[in-house]
Motif scaffolding. Structure first.
Motif, PDB file in Angstrom:
ATOM      1  N   LYS A  16      19.135  -2.457  51.784  1.00 46.03           N
ATOM      2  CA  LYS A  16      18.887  -3.668  52.929  1.00 46.03           C
ATOM      3  C   LYS A  16      19.959  -4.283  53.389  1.00 46.03           C
ATOM      4  O   LYS A  16      20.112  -4.256  54.691  1.00 46.03           O
ATOM      5  N   SER A  17      20.981  -4.577  52.532  1.00 48.08           N
ATOM      6  CA  SER A  17      22.152  -5.247  52.984  1.00 48.08           C
ATOM      7  C   SER A  17      22.729  -4.642  53.920  1.00 48.08           C
ATOM      8  O   SER A  17      23.512  -4.831  54.865  1.00 48.08           O
ATOM      9  N   THR A  18      23.179  -3.191  53.287  1.00 45.57           N
ATOM     10  CA  THR A  18      23.940  -2.328  54.020  1.00 45.57           C
ATOM     11  C   THR A  18      23.489  -2.150  55.526  1.00 45.57           C
ATOM     12  O   THR A  18      24.286  -2.037  56.388  1.00 45.57           O
ATOM     13  N   ALA A  29      26.318  -9.750  54.341  1.00 36.03           N
ATOM     14  CA  ALA A  29      25.667  -9.655  53.194  1.00 36.03           C
ATOM     15  C   ALA A  29      26.370  -8.806  52.321  1.00 36.03           C
ATOM     16  O   ALA A  29      26.883  -7.717  52.822  1.00 36.03           O
ATOM     17  N   ILE A  30      26.612  -9.281  51.051  1.00 37.37           N
ATOM     18  CA  ILE A  30      27.438  -8.277  50.043  1.00 37.37           C
ATOM     19  C   ILE A  30      26.365  -7.244  49.644  1.00 37.37           C
ATOM     20  O   ILE A  30      25.326  -7.336  49.502  1.00 37.37           O
ATOM     21  N   THR A  31      27.155  -6.152  49.268  1.00 39.68           N
ATOM     22  CA  THR A  31      26.475  -4.886  48.666  1.00 39.68           C
ATOM     23  C   THR A  31      26.860  -4.479  47.398  1.00 39.68           C
ATOM     24  O   THR A  31      28.103  -4.434  47.314  1.00 39.68           O
ATOM     25  N   THR A  37      21.723  -7.658  43.731  1.00 40.44           N
ATOM     26  CA  THR A  37      23.112  -7.997  44.503  1.00 40.44           C
ATOM     27  C   THR A  37      22.726  -9.119  45.257  1.00 40.44           C
ATOM     28  O   THR A  37      23.561 -10.424  45.318  1.00 40.44           O
ATOM     29  N   THR A  38      21.985  -8.863  46.228  1.00 44.66           N
ATOM     30  CA  THR A  38      21.496 -10.217  47.123  1.00 44.66           C
ATOM     31  C   THR A  38      20.835 -11.300  46.395  1.00 44.66           C
ATOM     32  O   THR A  38      19.728 -10.684  45.637  1.00 44.66           O
ATOM     33  N   ARG A  39      21.032 -12.651  46.397  1.00 35.27           N
ATOM     34  CA  ARG A  39      20.287 -13.504  45.464  1.00 35.27           C
ATOM     35  C   ARG A  39      19.355 -14.404  46.384  1.00 35.27           C
ATOM     36  O   ARG A  39      18.572 -15.110  45.745  1.00 35.27           O
ATOM     37  N   ILE A  56      16.550 -10.908  58.835  1.00 33.32           N
ATOM     38  CA  ILE A  56      16.426 -11.789  57.412  1.00 33.32           C
ATOM     39  C   ILE A  56      16.422 -10.750  56.350  1.00 33.32           C
ATOM     40  O   ILE A  56      15.592  -9.915  56.226  1.00 33.32           O
ATOM     41  N   ASP A  57      17.527 -10.703  55.672  1.00 36.85           N
ATOM     42  CA  ASP A  57      17.990  -9.612  54.590  1.00 36.85           C
ATOM     43  C   ASP A  57      17.317 -10.485  53.189  1.00 36.85           C
ATOM     44  O   ASP A  57      17.640 -11.693  53.120  1.00 36.85           O
ATOM     45  N   THR A  58      16.540  -9.859  52.364  1.00 34.17           N
ATOM     46  CA  THR A  58      16.177 -10.411  51.346  1.00 34.17           C
ATOM     47  C   THR A  58      16.588  -9.735  50.141  1.00 34.17           C
ATOM     48  O   THR A  58      17.111  -8.640  50.030  1.00 34.17           O
TER      49      THR A  58
HETATM   50 MG   LIG Z   1      20.921  -6.845  49.258  1.00 29.06          MG
END
Ligand SMILES: [Mg+2]
Ligand SMILES: Nc1nc2c(ncn2[C@@H]2O[C@H](COP(=O)(O)OP(=O)(O)OP(=O)(O)O)[C@@H](O)[C@H]2O)c(=O)[nH]1
Length: 291
Positions: A16-18, A29-31, A37-39, A56-58
């Motif tokens: 998702k973040s990538t 967003a970090i990956t 990884t995403t908090r 919106i990355d979750t």
């Molecule tokens: Mg993520």
């Protein structure tokens, strides 16, 4: 003018973040290969001649949230779902078996009454696929795209579909405000973003359980007269033996972590960076920062 919010949802580590980073064109967003990884949800603004989108990355939804942190992370994802969104991107990783965790995500996705897009990620990986296990989803979700977020493959048609599903409207207040920033992230400040970059290095460089015992805090950012950006930060961990592992023999690990983080902060800010990074034991950081 098209304008709206797009929620990205899926199990941990599906990409998702990538995906959000690649759509936005810079890291928001970090990956890492590690789960959750995403908090917390991260909102980022995308704009082109067709309109504006807040992505919106979750955090990935854990099937069984065993500890305090995982439970709170899941709750934050569920809260983000209740925000007014216009389109839902449900992302799956075809290289992973469908399991009870996926069933949990499917249950959540089914309850959201908005246009949905099913995104099959990691199609650059061909060797191992469980795609047939996910085929039934195509009957529920009319729009299906196969992409590689990592290699930026087939992203354009997906973005076209997202725009198609978004309403015609002028920008909301939140959007107008976001457009005045020169950075695409809407909901976190520079201290939090730098802390995230540090946390990412812990996720990438430390063994299985350690990242889950840690968080990163930035206490100070100061621009010195000589143009160097001075950053004071801490990695918090729950126990002394984790602190020892994070510091490493003769301080080697923390030096390596700090140098890796510093290089990326310098790249992100375009400045020379001095990073003062320490490790501290704080058994209660999860309650303090995640409740
Ligand atoms: Mg993520
Ligand atoms: N081969 C391949 N790997 C990918 C792709 N997209 C993401 N990855 C990798 O999958 C891992 C997880 O990616 P993330 O973007 O952190 O996944 P996420 O869904 O945000 O994960 P959480 O935040 O933990 O829920 C990383 O190692 C990525 O490099 C892809 O298209 N192909």
């Amino acid at each position: 003018m098209k304008s709206g919010k797009v929620l990205i949802i899926g199990r941990p580590s599906v990409g998702k973040s990538t995906f959000v980073n690649n759509i936005i064109g810079q890291k928001v967003a970090i990956t890492s290969p590690k789960a959750q990884t995403t908090r917390f949800p991260i909102k980022a603004l995308y704009q082109d001649e067709r309109g504006e989108i807040i992505f919106i990355d979750t955090p990935g939804i854990f099937g069984q949230a065993k500890d305090f942190l995982a439970k709170h992370i899941n709750e934050r994802t569920l809260q983000a779902i209740h925000e007014e969104v216009d389109v839902v991107v449900y992302m799956i990783d075809h290289t992973k078996r469908r399991n009870f965790e996926e069933a949990k995500v499917i249950g959540i996705v089914r309850k959201i009454n908005k246009p949905k897009i099913l995104v099959v990620n990691k199609v650059d990986v061909k060797e191992e696929t469980y795609l047939p296990q996910y085929k039934f989803l195509e009957e529920e979700i009319p729009h299906v795209f196969e992409i590689s977020a990592l290699q930026n493959m087939h992203m354009k048609p997906l973005l076209t579909k997202i725009f198609e599903l978004l309403p015609e409207r002028t920008a909301s207040e939140e959007m107008a405000e976001a457009k005045t920033h020169d950075y695409p992230i809407l909901n976190i400040d520079s201290k939090t973003f730098i802390a995230e970059l540090i946390r990412e290095k812990v996720f990438l460089m430390m063994g299985e359980e350690i990242p889950y015992t840690t968080t990163a805090i930035v206490d100070e950012i100061k621009e010195r007269k000589n143009g160097i950006m001075f950053i004071k930060a801490r990695i918090l961990t729950t126990e002394l033996h984790y602190k020892k592992m994070l510091i490493g023999e003769g301080g080697r690990k923390i030096k390596e972590l700090g140098s890796y983080a510093r290089k990326e902060i310098a790249l992100a800010t375009g400045k020379k960076v001095y990073l003062d990074l320490k490790v501290e034991v704080d058994p209660h950081w999860q309650e303090v920062y995640y409740s």
